[in-house]
Design a protein around this motif. Sequence first.
Motif, PDB file in Angstrom:
ATOM      1  N   LEU A 173      38.368  -2.728 -12.800  1.00  0.00           N
ATOM      2  CA  LEU A 173      38.199  -2.152 -11.470  1.00  0.00           C
ATOM      3  C   LEU A 173      39.366  -1.242 -11.094  1.00  0.00           C
ATOM      4  CD1 LEU A 173      36.791  -5.270  -9.607  1.00  0.00           C
ATOM      5  CD2 LEU A 173      35.549  -3.187 -10.217  1.00  0.00           C
ATOM      6  N   GLY A 174      40.411  -1.218 -11.930  1.00  0.00           N
ATOM      7  CA  GLY A 174      41.518  -0.301 -11.710  1.00  0.00           C
ATOM      8  C   GLY A 174      42.684  -0.848 -10.922  1.00  0.00           C
ATOM      9  N   LYS A 175      42.693  -2.127 -10.637  1.00  0.00           N
ATOM     10  CA  LYS A 175      43.791  -2.701  -9.857  1.00  0.00           C
ATOM     11  C   LYS A 175      45.085  -2.780 -10.667  1.00  0.00           C
ATOM     12  CE  LYS A 175      44.812  -6.632  -6.824  1.00  0.00           C
ATOM     13  NZ  LYS A 175      44.255  -7.858  -6.249  1.00  0.00           N
ATOM     14  N   TYR A 176      45.005  -3.180 -11.950  1.00  0.00           N
ATOM     15  CA  TYR A 176      46.195  -3.362 -12.778  1.00  0.00           C
ATOM     16  C   TYR A 176      46.278  -2.381 -13.937  1.00  0.00           C
ATOM     17  CZ  TYR A 176      46.133  -7.719 -10.208  1.00  0.00           C
ATOM     18  OH  TYR A 176      46.089  -8.662  -9.213  1.00  0.00           O
ATOM     19  N   VAL A 177      45.158  -1.937 -14.415  1.00  0.00           N
ATOM     20  CA  VAL A 177      45.089  -0.938 -15.486  1.00  0.00           C
ATOM     21  C   VAL A 177      44.080   0.111 -15.038  1.00  0.00           C
ATOM     22  CG1 VAL A 177      45.666  -2.625 -17.285  1.00  0.00           C
ATOM     23  CG2 VAL A 177      43.278  -2.152 -16.770  1.00  0.00           C
ATOM     24  N   PRO A 178      44.065   1.282 -15.665  1.00  0.00           N
ATOM     25  CA  PRO A 178      43.099   2.311 -15.231  1.00  0.00           C
ATOM     26  C   PRO A 178      41.662   1.785 -15.232  1.00  0.00           C
ATOM     27  CG  PRO A 178      44.682   3.235 -16.753  1.00  0.00           C
ATOM     28  CD  PRO A 178      44.928   1.757 -16.750  1.00  0.00           C
ATOM     29  N   ALA A 179      40.904   2.218 -14.267  1.00  0.00           N
ATOM     30  CA  ALA A 179      39.498   1.826 -14.170  1.00  0.00           C
ATOM     31  C   ALA A 179      38.739   2.325 -15.394  1.00  0.00           C
ATOM     32  CB  ALA A 179      38.877   2.392 -12.901  1.00  0.00           C
ATOM     33  N   CYS A 180      37.821   1.522 -15.851  1.00  0.00           N
ATOM     34  CA  CYS A 180      36.958   1.937 -16.964  1.00  0.00           C
ATOM     35  C   CYS A 180      35.647   1.170 -16.855  1.00  0.00           C
ATOM     36  CB  CYS A 180      37.628   1.696 -18.311  1.00  0.00           C
ATOM     37  SG  CYS A 180      37.813  -0.038 -18.745  1.00  0.00           S
ATOM     38  N   PRO A 181      34.569   1.771 -17.327  1.00  0.00           N
ATOM     39  CA  PRO A 181      33.282   1.078 -17.266  1.00  0.00           C
ATOM     40  C   PRO A 181      33.169   0.039 -18.381  1.00  0.00           C
ATOM     41  CG  PRO A 181      33.020   3.194 -18.322  1.00  0.00           C
ATOM     42  CD  PRO A 181      34.453   3.121 -17.869  1.00  0.00           C
ATOM     43  N   PRO A 182      32.339  -0.964 -18.175  1.00  0.00           N
ATOM     44  CA  PRO A 182      32.108  -1.947 -19.236  1.00  0.00           C
ATOM     45  C   PRO A 182      31.132  -1.407 -20.279  1.00  0.00           C
ATOM     46  CG  PRO A 182      30.773  -2.474 -17.340  1.00  0.00           C
ATOM     47  CD  PRO A 182      31.607  -1.288 -16.954  1.00  0.00           C
ATOM     48  N   ARG A 183      31.099  -2.036 -21.415  1.00  0.00           N
ATOM     49  CA  ARG A 183      30.163  -1.664 -22.473  1.00  0.00           C
ATOM     50  C   ARG A 183      28.768  -2.172 -22.123  1.00  0.00           C
ATOM     51  NH1 ARG A 183      32.861   1.319 -25.517  1.00  0.00           N
ATOM     52  NH2 ARG A 183      34.932   0.678 -26.116  1.00  0.00           N
ATOM     53  N   ARG A 184      27.816  -1.589 -22.802  1.00  0.00           N
ATOM     54  CA  ARG A 184      26.427  -2.022 -22.673  1.00  0.00           C
ATOM     55  C   ARG A 184      26.143  -3.075 -23.743  1.00  0.00           C
ATOM     56  NH1 ARG A 184      23.320   0.906 -19.380  1.00  0.00           N
ATOM     57  NH2 ARG A 184      24.076   2.929 -18.692  1.00  0.00           N
ATOM     58  N   LEU A 185      25.324  -4.043 -23.393  1.00  0.00           N
ATOM     59  CA  LEU A 185      24.911  -5.064 -24.351  1.00  0.00           C
ATOM     60  C   LEU A 185      24.217  -4.416 -25.540  1.00  0.00           C
ATOM     61  CD1 LEU A 185      24.640  -8.056 -25.087  1.00  0.00           C
ATOM     62  CD2 LEU A 185      22.524  -8.104 -23.769  1.00  0.00           C
TER      63      LEU A 185
ATOM     64  N   ARG B  47      24.950  -3.814 -18.713  1.00  0.00           N
ATOM     65  CA  ARG B  47      26.411  -3.744 -18.814  1.00  0.00           C
ATOM     66  C   ARG B  47      27.073  -5.111 -18.627  1.00  0.00           C
ATOM     67  NH1 ARG B  47      28.533   1.137 -19.413  1.00  0.00           N
ATOM     68  NH2 ARG B  47      27.317   2.945 -18.799  1.00  0.00           N
ATOM     69  N   PHE B  48      28.200  -5.277 -19.338  1.00  0.00           N
ATOM     70  CA  PHE B  48      29.043  -6.453 -19.173  1.00  0.00           C
ATOM     71  C   PHE B  48      29.783  -6.355 -17.832  1.00  0.00           C
ATOM     72  CE2 PHE B  48      28.220  -6.695 -23.669  1.00  0.00           C
ATOM     73  CZ  PHE B  48      28.183  -8.055 -23.916  1.00  0.00           C
TER      74      PHE B  48
ATOM     75  N   LEU C  38      39.151 -15.994 -23.084  1.00  0.00           N
ATOM     76  CA  LEU C  38      39.624 -14.620 -22.984  1.00  0.00           C
ATOM     77  C   LEU C  38      38.656 -13.655 -23.656  1.00  0.00           C
ATOM     78  CD1 LEU C  38      42.030 -12.850 -22.110  1.00  0.00           C
ATOM     79  CD2 LEU C  38      43.088 -13.374 -24.300  1.00  0.00           C
ATOM     80  N   MET C  39      38.160 -12.702 -22.856  1.00  0.00           N
ATOM     81  CA  MET C  39      37.362 -11.598 -23.398  1.00  0.00           C
ATOM     82  C   MET C  39      38.299 -10.430 -23.675  1.00  0.00           C
ATOM     83  SD  MET C  39      33.785 -11.382 -21.332  1.00  0.00           S
ATOM     84  CE  MET C  39      33.990 -12.214 -19.776  1.00  0.00           C
ATOM     85  N   GLN C  40      37.888  -9.531 -24.555  1.00  0.00           N
ATOM     86  CA  GLN C  40      38.663  -8.310 -24.772  1.00  0.00           C
ATOM     87  C   GLN C  40      38.377  -7.415 -23.564  1.00  0.00           C
ATOM     88  OE1 GLN C  40      40.922  -8.036 -26.851  1.00  0.00           O
ATOM     89  NE2 GLN C  40      41.314  -5.927 -27.329  1.00  0.00           N
ATOM     90  N   TRP C  41      39.308  -7.431 -22.623  1.00  0.00           N
ATOM     91  CA  TRP C  41      39.147  -6.751 -21.336  1.00  0.00           C
ATOM     92  C   TRP C  41      39.356  -5.252 -21.494  1.00  0.00           C
ATOM     93  CZ3 TRP C  41      43.364  -6.097 -17.249  1.00  0.00           C
ATOM     94  CH2 TRP C  41      42.825  -5.733 -16.021  1.00  0.00           C
ATOM     95  N   THR C  42      38.656  -4.480 -20.758  1.00  0.00           N
ATOM     96  CA  THR C  42      38.673  -3.011 -20.713  1.00  0.00           C
ATOM     97  C   THR C  42      38.099  -2.432 -22.000  1.00  0.00           C
ATOM     98  OG1 THR C  42      40.920  -2.531 -21.526  1.00  0.00           O
ATOM     99  CG2 THR C  42      40.685  -3.057 -19.183  1.00  0.00           C
ATOM    100  N   ASP C  43      38.155  -1.134 -22.116  1.00  0.00           N
ATOM    101  CA  ASP C  43      37.541  -0.474 -23.272  1.00  0.00           C
ATOM    102  C   ASP C  43      38.495  -0.351 -24.453  1.00  0.00           C
ATOM    103  OD1 ASP C  43      39.231   1.428 -22.263  1.00  0.00           O
ATOM    104  OD2 ASP C  43      37.707   2.969 -22.001  1.00  0.00           O
TER     105      ASP C  43
END
Length: 186
Positions: A101-113, A9-10, A83-88
């Motif tokens: 991590l959910g501090k500023y936008v809803p938490a979401c898991p990273p993508r898999r390589l 995961r990223f 800048l990476m494309q942050w979140t999903d």
Amino acid sequence: MYCDDNEDRFPTYNGWGGGGGRRQATPYTGGNAFSYGGQEWETNRPLNAYVQAVEVFHCPADHGSPLAAVPNSSWEGWGNSYLMQWTDATGFRVLGITGSLGKYVPACPPRRLSEIAQAPSNKILMADWPWQGNHDVNDPHGVWHNPPGKRIMVTLFGDFHVQFFKFPDNFSTMGMIPADPTYLFW
């Protein structure tokens, strides 16, 4: 290396620029800059464990972001010039890779390589901060390596090659078009 050590995961982090770099003593606070990552400590930036010299995240050509009109540079405002494309989310035909991590936008898991493996040579991972289509490339803050009016950005792709990539002239109109691995980029 990060994905190898983290179950394919990223990274997951708070703020657009919070993946790597340094914490700013006086971060830019205009607009929604609080979510850009400038206040994240170096120890909370997951890529710093792999890159001890945080200056690696500083582009000498960094003139900031047209969206936030950073006084000097993205590096000075948020501790990261890239800048990476942050979140999903998908924006401008580019699929997000990192998690929140959910501090500023809803938490979401990273993508898999391994998800990137379906078309790695055209998968955008990261680029100069003003790469996204909502940044005005005629604004002096958006002119880094590119001539004014041209969206030519240093870009890292999923197969780990880096190039000066010229985004299409209509890139700014792509908005929320879903990412498509068969397109020029995704």
